[in-house]
Design a protein around this motif. Structure first.
Motif, short mmCIF file in Angstrom:
data_model
loop_
_atom_site.label_atom_id
_atom_site.label_comp_id
_atom_site.label_asym_id
_atom_site.label_seq_id
_atom_site.Cartn_x
_atom_site.Cartn_y
_atom_site.Cartn_z
N TRP A 43 1.41 12.29 70.21
CA TRP A 43 2.36 11.75 69.23
C TRP A 43 1.82 10.50 68.54
CZ3 TRP A 43 5.54 14.78 67.08
CH2 TRP A 43 5.91 15.93 67.77
N THR A 46 -0.26 12.16 65.90
CA THR A 46 0.63 12.77 64.93
C THR A 46 1.15 11.73 63.93
OG1 THR A 46 1.30 14.43 66.55
CG2 THR A 46 2.75 14.10 64.68
N TRP A 88 4.97 15.00 59.91
CA TRP A 88 5.02 14.59 61.31
C TRP A 88 5.42 15.76 62.20
CZ3 TRP A 88 9.56 13.32 64.40
CH2 TRP A 88 9.26 12.66 65.59
N GLY A 92 2.97 17.69 64.58
CA GLY A 92 3.45 17.64 65.96
C GLY A 92 3.54 19.00 66.61
#
Length: 160
Positions: A43, A46, A88, A92
């Protein structure tokens, strides 16, 4: 100044649903020991890649402004929010599949899929701005799904 009750309710409900989804998702992940170093790394990457996409969108919006296309601040902020959150989410999805799969996704297919998605969003956004009709954005759904399919699938030769 006109106040749109539906938009206000939609924004508030969207924010509440997003926060609840994040909270319940993290609670479930913590219960299943999913909040580890790999999760944090994925993350973090990301967010980084999503900012690159957002910078590209800012460049496109500035280019439209230079070409003389009038854009309201609400429209620009909405587009930037959509691009940032959308990239995102898509990145992700791609990164965990690539990092935790038995074989990595071919980078050329992922890049091509992302290029298809970005191109369709840019083209249909420009068309909707020029035509002053947001319905043109609905036409970008099919190319975006095709780009996502290309990015997330491997060649049969590579996976064997």
């Amino acid at each position: 100044m006109e106040i749109s009750i539906g938009a206000t309710i939609g924004m508030c409900m969207g924010m509440i649903c997003g926060i609840l989804g994040l909270w319940f998702g993290r609670k479930k992940a913590r219960k299943n020991r999913g909040l580890d170093e790999l999760y944090s790394h994925i993350w973090q990457k990301t967010r980084s890649y999503s900012w690159y996409v957002t910078l590209g969108a800012i460049f496109v919006l500035f280019s439209l402004n230079v070409l003389g296309i009038e854009l309201s601040s609400a429209m620009v902020l909405g587009i930037l929010l959509f691009v940032h959150i959308g990239s995102w989410g898509i990145i992700g999805i791609i990164l965990p599949i690539n990092m935790s799969g038995t074989f990595p996704l071919p980078l050329s297919r992922v890049k091509f899929g992302i290029i298809v998605i970005a191109t369709s969003i840019i083209v249909f956004t420009i068309m909707s701005i020029i035509a002053n009709n947001w319905m043109f954005l609905l036409f970008s759904i099919l190319p975006n799904l095709i780009g996502l399919f290309i990015a997330l699938t491997a060649n049969r030769k590579d996976s064997e």
